[in-house]
Write an enzyme that holds these catalytic residues in place. Sequence first.
Site, PDB file in Angstrom:
ATOM      1  N   ASP A   1       0.963  -1.176   0.135  1.00 39.90           N
ATOM      2  CA  ASP A   1       0.012   0.013  -0.029  1.00 39.90           C
ATOM      3  C   ASP A   1       0.930   1.268   0.082  1.00 39.90           C
ATOM      4  OD1 ASP A   1      -2.814   1.026   0.450  1.00 39.90           O
ATOM      5  OD2 ASP A   1      -1.828   1.884   2.329  1.00 39.90           O
TER       6      ASP A   1
ATOM      7  N   GLU B   1      14.302 -15.505   0.761  1.00 42.45           N
ATOM      8  CA  GLU B   1      14.588 -16.554   1.649  1.00 42.45           C
ATOM      9  C   GLU B   1      13.539 -17.720   1.623  1.00 42.45           C
ATOM     10  OE1 GLU B   1      14.218 -14.844   5.471  1.00 42.45           O
ATOM     11  OE2 GLU B   1      15.963 -13.381   4.981  1.00 42.45           O
TER      12      GLU B   1
HETATM   13  C1  GLC Z   1      -4.087   2.850  -0.545  1.00 41.12           C
HETATM   14  C2  GLC Z   1      -5.475   2.126  -0.480  1.00 41.12           C
HETATM   15  C3  GLC Z   1      -6.441   3.127  -0.168  1.00 41.12           C
HETATM   16  C4  GLC Z   1      -6.238   3.713   1.211  1.00 41.12           C
HETATM   17  C5  GLC Z   1      -4.882   4.321   1.147  1.00 41.12           C
HETATM   18  C6  GLC Z   1      -4.312   4.554   2.592  1.00 41.12           C
HETATM   19  O1  GLC Z   1      -4.197   3.711  -1.623  1.00 41.12           O
HETATM   20  O2  GLC Z   1      -5.527   1.544  -1.731  1.00 41.12           O
HETATM   21  O3  GLC Z   1      -7.743   2.104   0.004  1.00 41.12           O
HETATM   22  O4  GLC Z   1      -7.234   4.365   1.806  1.00 41.12           O
HETATM   23  O5  GLC Z   1      -3.971   3.493   0.699  1.00 41.12           O
HETATM   24  O6  GLC Z   1      -3.907   3.411   2.991  1.00 41.12           O
END
Ligand code: GLC
Length: 636
Positions: free
Chosen positions: A227, A302
């Site tokens: 993310d 790993e």
């Molecule tokens: C990413 C995710 C989104 C979230 C953001 C903050 O873009 O896809 O859904 O709100 O990160 O974590």
Amino acid sequence: MTTGPLSTPPSEARNHPVNPWWVDAVIYQVYPRSFADADGDGMGDLAGVIAQLPYLEELGVDAIWLSPFYVSPQRDGGYDVADYRDVDPLFGRLEDAERLLDAAHEAGLRVVVDLVPNHTSSDHPWFVEAVSADPDTESGRAVRDRYMFRPGTGEDGAEPPNNWQSTFGGPAWTRITNPDGTPGDWYLHLFDSSQPDLNWESTEVRHEFEDILRFWLDRGVDGFRVDVAHGLVKAEGLPDHHARPGMVTDAAPLAAAVDPDAGEDVAGHREANPQDHAHPVPYHDQEGVHEIYRSWNAVLAEYDHDPVLVAEAWVSPLERLFRYVRPGEMHQAFNFTFLLAGWDAVRMSDAITVSVQEAEKVGAPNTWVLSNHDTVRHASRFGLADPTRYPNGLGAEDEQPDEALGWKRGRAAAMIELGLPGSAYIYQGDELGLPEHTTLDDSLRQDPTFVRTEGAEKGRDGCRIPLPWRADAPGFGFAVGHHADTRPPVTPATPGHDAGAAPVAPAAPWLPQPESYGTYAADRQVDVAGSTFELYRQLLGIRGELDLGTGTFAWSRFHSPELGVLAFTVATGGGQGGYDLDSGDHIPEKVALVMANMGQAAVEVPEEYAAAIFSHDEAMQDGQLMPDSAAWFLRR
Ligand code: GLC
């Protein structure tokens, strides 16, 4: 007319049998809150995913990616993690995650999980400890150093440390109150105030995340979708920035063609906000992120089951994106330039050309995507008057998409996406042709963006509506564990009575579905000729049979983007054909021609192809491919 042939990266290596699984995998995104509800509480859960694995097997995908199911107060749908090593009770228990891994593997499906390293939840024990720490002590400073705390500016530090804006709207800084009641330092949150940014300069943070990777790898996960992969490292000195970069609009395709002065001022909205290369965003795409991914790559190495790292990086131009998938870093990066191209042949053609070129330079596969839990569903975007628009949500008072047109174009776009060599991501519901919920009542919205922009942006709830499984059941059968749910609700059992004897009606789905979802329900599509589900199943079958995912891409002589025609060939079996490495038998070359008509007029199609499949029943008329349609022509 055509831009000439391009070879697909790295063709020699890709046609080798030792290719890792992810090179050409079709990966299905499960948003656990909205996939399937096994316990009938109105919220999807891991047992629901297990229950529906046969559906995914039938569809024919290779893997699933699960959006976060970790312990979380759910202020950002689970992207606010309070415990990275456990499952939120909403979704089940850790054992359910383990059961899911086993069941998926048994069904031949790999499992990719979400990793949220840019920020934790404000409920995470580290943040709770940081806020209650005394900043004047060594130990207090140490626990605060895991996050981005800074003193304020102005009189008494009452102003934030800089002018950064949250991606969700409003300031990116919040001031805390010290344990003694005095106003304290400010902490950075690029997203909601409940999502404090971690300090990636801290070795403790780095070790913690390597450990989290191992925790899940030891349980058999097949990879991580990372993310906000472009956000972890911030520019030295945290310099001011003139605009509020959006999650989506940063990566505006063909940024050079967009007026950089069209960006907003700091407090503005992000509709026109291309990445401005003269003023790079000090909290996006900093060089330091790459070292982190190199260390993670080493952790994954790993393990011998080829786990994958997938970057969610909203960066542009594409050349910057592909730096995330250089050898020794991540393995895949979502191609948002392709997603943002919209229903437009020139933009899509450019996105594909550049993607193929850049992927080749770094020797990585491409990774195609049309929708996810952050974007208006493509079936709805493509039905807007301007099908290249990507608003952050749609509401009842906004322009309403032409649903029938979007449905047609969505199916045609799937034929482009799934025909392209590389890996492809399907967002849950894409395979049903599901549109966005565009008239959700504002009082029900849960996306923090809606609140933080004071309603100026509707946010992402409309693409996160619970899936319709059965047209005639309450909640369109979202409560998959309750097959008795067509009965009228019954009074819950009296305490002390045999609860098992009294069937309890499932709760309504956590977000209401629009009426039209009945016609898209899975039970109206599985095994129904001509349905979107069957189209996807057929495309995935042919894709697998011909190995299109590892094929060689070239624009075809029919390619004519200025006339709205997108046409490319994918050849497999090697240039002149190839040889089976085991038997030495000659494998003849197979060629697929993928054609999409994004223009206004019907177009001629080739004659030399033996078999064809079309995006919908009326796609082909009088030997011509109609507008808003696509076809795969197969030459054997
Ligand atoms: C990413 C995710 C989104 C979230 C953001 C903050 O873009 O896809 O859904 O709100 O990160 O974590």
